[in-house]
Motif scaffolding. Structure first.
Motif, mmCIF file in Angstrom:
data_model
loop_
_atom_site.group_PDB
_atom_site.id
_atom_site.type_symbol
_atom_site.label_atom_id
_atom_site.label_comp_id
_atom_site.label_asym_id
_atom_site.label_seq_id
_atom_site.Cartn_x
_atom_site.Cartn_y
_atom_site.Cartn_z
ATOM 1 N N ASN A 141 -16.172 -3.847 3.692
ATOM 2 C CA ASN A 141 -14.748 -4.183 3.735
ATOM 3 C C ASN A 141 -13.849 -2.956 3.653
ATOM 4 O O ASN A 141 -12.675 -3.019 4.026
ATOM 5 C CB ASN A 141 -14.397 -5.173 2.626
ATOM 6 C CG ASN A 141 -14.961 -6.544 2.949
ATOM 7 O OD1 ASN A 141 -14.683 -7.098 4.005
ATOM 8 N ND2 ASN A 141 -15.796 -7.056 2.074
ATOM 9 N N ALA A 142 -14.398 -1.826 3.180
ATOM 10 C CA ALA A 142 -13.611 -0.588 3.159
ATOM 11 C C ALA A 142 -13.345 -0.098 4.581
ATOM 12 O O ALA A 142 -12.470 0.746 4.795
ATOM 13 C CB ALA A 142 -14.336 0.482 2.345
ATOM 14 N N ALA A 175 -9.781 -0.319 5.898
ATOM 15 C CA ALA A 175 -8.757 0.606 5.402
ATOM 16 C C ALA A 175 -8.440 1.692 6.435
ATOM 17 O O ALA A 175 -9.136 1.832 7.449
ATOM 18 C CB ALA A 175 -9.235 1.240 4.099
ATOM 19 N N ARG A 176 -7.381 2.490 6.143
ATOM 20 C CA ARG A 176 -6.981 3.590 7.026
ATOM 21 C C ARG A 176 -8.125 4.598 7.147
ATOM 22 O O ARG A 176 -8.873 4.797 6.178
ATOM 23 C CB ARG A 176 -5.801 4.363 6.409
ATOM 24 C CG ARG A 176 -4.482 3.670 6.361
ATOM 25 C CD ARG A 176 -3.510 4.472 5.495
ATOM 26 N NE ARG A 176 -3.916 4.498 4.077
ATOM 27 C CZ ARG A 176 -4.262 5.577 3.401
ATOM 28 N NH1 ARG A 176 -4.237 6.769 3.966
ATOM 29 N NH2 ARG A 176 -4.600 5.502 2.126
ATOM 30 N N ALA A 178 -8.524 6.837 4.178
ATOM 31 C CA ALA A 178 -9.127 6.174 3.010
ATOM 32 C C ALA A 178 -10.638 6.027 3.208
ATOM 33 O O ALA A 178 -11.424 6.169 2.259
ATOM 34 C CB ALA A 178 -8.476 4.809 2.797
ATOM 35 N N ILE A 179 -11.046 5.776 4.433
ATOM 36 C CA ILE A 179 -12.482 5.684 4.747
ATOM 37 C C ILE A 179 -13.148 7.023 4.454
ATOM 38 O O ILE A 179 -14.189 7.100 3.799
ATOM 39 C CB ILE A 179 -12.683 5.272 6.226
ATOM 40 C CG1 ILE A 179 -12.229 3.818 6.431
ATOM 41 C CG2 ILE A 179 -14.134 5.462 6.668
ATOM 42 C CD1 ILE A 179 -12.162 3.377 7.891
ATOM 43 N N GLU A 224 -13.549 7.674 0.771
ATOM 44 C CA GLU A 224 -14.624 6.862 0.196
ATOM 45 C C GLU A 224 -15.994 7.434 0.581
ATOM 46 O O GLU A 224 -16.924 7.439 -0.236
ATOM 47 C CB GLU A 224 -14.452 5.419 0.691
ATOM 48 C CG GLU A 224 -15.256 4.380 -0.026
ATOM 49 C CD GLU A 224 -15.032 4.307 -1.523
ATOM 50 O OE1 GLU A 224 -13.973 4.770 -2.023
ATOM 51 O OE2 GLU A 224 -15.949 3.828 -2.207
ATOM 52 N N HIS A 226 -12.348 2.620 13.463
ATOM 53 C CA HIS A 226 -12.611 2.955 12.063
ATOM 54 C C HIS A 226 -14.068 3.372 11.871
ATOM 55 O O HIS A 226 -14.383 4.160 10.988
ATOM 56 C CB HIS A 226 -12.247 1.770 11.167
ATOM 57 C CG HIS A 226 -10.759 1.559 11.065
ATOM 58 N ND1 HIS A 226 -10.185 0.819 10.061
ATOM 59 C CD2 HIS A 226 -9.744 2.002 11.829
ATOM 60 C CE1 HIS A 226 -8.863 0.809 10.235
ATOM 61 N NE2 HIS A 226 -8.577 1.517 11.304
#
Ligand code: CP3
Length: 354
Positions: A294-295, A298-299, A302-303, A306, A336
Motif C-alpha cells: 500500500n506504500a 504514496a508519492r 515517500a516511496i 521507505e 510508482h
C-alpha cells in the motif's frame, strides 16, 4: 540454454556477495499493467492466459519490459493444482476463485489422490517457453501454493474470511485434514520438481493462509507439510543450486521454526522489522521482503524514503532480496513501481561495497 546474464537474485538467496540488492515483486505481472489487461482481453479470461504457453510467456515478460527487475516469475496460479485434482476451478466475475466440487465430506476427502502431472503439462510448457524467451536475462521463479493454503481453498470452496470449515475439520477430524495435507504435499513436490526440470531456477511456496493458524497448529498443519515438500525437492539442476523460498503471510512469530524447514530463504510480510528478523535467523537463511504494497500509492519521494528505511534496517551485506510484503495491488500506478525499482537499485549499492 543461454548463460545467465544476471544471477544477482540467485546469489542473494544463497547469501553470496552481490553488487546491489536484487528485487522482484509478488504478482508483478497483473492487472495494474494496461498491457496485461489488453492481453487478458485477447485471451478471453485469466485461465485462458494460464493455459496458453504463448500468453503466459507474454504476460510474464511484460513487467520486465517496463522495469529492470532481477527475476521473472512464472505466470500461473496456485489453484491449478486442485483443479488438476478434479475440483473444477472457475473464476466468478468479481468474486475471485471458486471450486465446483469442494471437499465437503469424508468420501471426497478419502478419494483425493496425487493427480497425473500430465494434467499440468501446460504449466511445464509455459516454464520452458518463458525460459527460452528470457534468453538468460534473469532467473525464472517457479511456484506453488503450500499444502495448507491449497487445502483452505479446497475445503472452503473459495476464499474465506474466517476459514471456519477448515478449522472445524482441523479440530473435529484432524486425521482427515492430515490426509488432505499429505496428498497435497506429495502433489506439490512432484509439481515443483517438474517445474525445475522444465527450467525454473528457484521456487517459492506461497503459504498465504498459514498465518491464520494458532500456535502449534501452524507447525503441525502448515510447516510440517512444507517441510515434507522441501525434503522431496530436487535442489540442484544444470549444475546450480535451486533455492527454495517459503512465504508464510503472518509467519513472523515463527521465523526460527521456518528457518529449520530446509528452505534457503524466508519471505516476510510488512509487519516484520528486517533487522530483528535478520538477528533471529542469523546466517541460516536469506530474507525476502517486505515493503508494504500500500506504500506504492504514496508519492515517489515517500516511496524512496521507505525503501531507504528498509535497506538500512537490513543493513550491510548480502542475503536480502527486496520484495513486497504481499502481492501488488491492481490499483498501483505503474510509474510508482518505476520509482521503487530505481530506489532499490540505486540506494542499495552503499550496503554492498567491499
Ligand atoms: O506473482 C506473479 O506475478 C505470478 C502470478 C501469480 C498469480 N497468482 C496470478 C494471478 C501468483 C504467484 C499467484 C498466486 C496466488 N493465487 C496466491 C498466493 C499468493 C497470494 O497473493 O497470496 C493465491 C492465494 C492465489 C489465488 C487467487 N488467484 C486469488 C485469490 C485470485 C483473485 C485475486 C484478485 O485479485 O482478484 C487469483 C487470480 C489471479 N492470480 C490474478 C492474477 C494476476 C488476477 C486475475 C485477473 O486477471 O483477473
Amino acid at each position: 540454454m543461454s548463460p545467465l546474464n544476471n544471477d544477482t537474485f540467485l546469489r542473494a538467496l544463497l547469501r553470496q556477495p552481490t553488487d546491489y540488492t536484487p528485487l522482484w515483486l509478488m504478482r508483478q505481472a497483473g492487472r495494474y499493467l494496461p498491457e496485461y489487461r489488453a492481453t487478458r482481453a485477447r485471451a478471453g479470461s485469466f485461465m485462458g492466459l494460464c493455459t496458453s504457453p504463448d500468453y503466459a510467456t507474454e504476460v510474464t515478460l511484460q513487467p520486465l519490459e517496463r522495469y529492470p527487475l532481477d527475476a521473472a516469475i512464472l505466470f500461473s496460479d496456485i489453484l491449478t493444482v486442485p483443479d488438476a485434482m478434479g475440483l473444477g476451478l472457475y473464476f466468478a466475475e468479481g468474486e475471485g476463485p471458486k471450486f465446483e466440487r469442494p471437499l465437503r465430506d469424508e468420501a471426497a476427502i478419502r478419494a483425493l489422490a496425487v493427480p497425473d502431472m500430465a494434467e499440468l503439462q501446460y504449466v511445464f510448457d509455459a516454464v520452458a517457453s518463458i525460459r527460452r524467451a528470457l534468453d538468460g536475462r534473469v532467473p525464472l521463479i517457479g511456484f506453488s501454493g503450500s499444502p495448507f493454503t491449497l487445502a483452505c481453498y479446497m475445503i472452503e470452496g473459495g476464499g474465506s474470511d474466517t476459514f471456519s470449515r477448515v478449522k472445524t475439520l482441523m479440530y473435529d477430524r484432524p486425521e482427515l485434514l492430515h490426509h488432505i495435507l499429505a496428498v497435497n504435499a506429495d502433489t506439490v513436490a512432484a509439481y515443483l520438481n517438474r517445474q525445475i526440470a522444465a527450467g525454473a531456477q528457484a521456487v517459492q511456496i506461497f503459504d498465504t493462509w498459514g498465518g491464520a493458524l494458532a500456535y502449534g497448529k501452524y507447525q503441525e498443519f502448515s510447516l510440517a507439510y512444507m517441510k515434507r515438500v522441501i525434503d522431496q525437492l530436487v535442489r540442484e539442476h544444470d549444475g546450480r543450486r535451486v533455492p527454495v523460498i517459503v512465504f508464510t503471510k503472518g509467519g513472523g512469530l515463527w521465523l526460527e521454526d521456518i528457518a529449520d524447514s530446509g528452505c534457503d530463504a524466508i519471505g516476510l510480510d510488512w509487519t516484520m522489522d528486517l533487522a530483528a528478523a535478520r538477528r533471529r535467523v542469523g546466517d541460516r537463511v536469506a530474507l525476502q521482503g517486505n515493503f508494504d504494497p500500500n506504500a506504492l500509492f504514496a508519492r515517489p519521494e515517500a516511496i524512496e524514503a521507505e525503501v531507504g528505511r528498509l535497506l538500512a534496517s537490513y543493513g550491510a551485506g548480502s542475503g536480502h532480496v527486496f520484495n513486497l510484503g504481499h502481492g501488488i495491488s491492481q490499483f498501483t500506478p505503474p510509474e510508482h513501481v518505476t520509482a521503487l525499482v530505481d530506489a532499490v537499485h540505486r540506494l542499495s549499492r552503499a550496503y554492498h561495497s567491499v
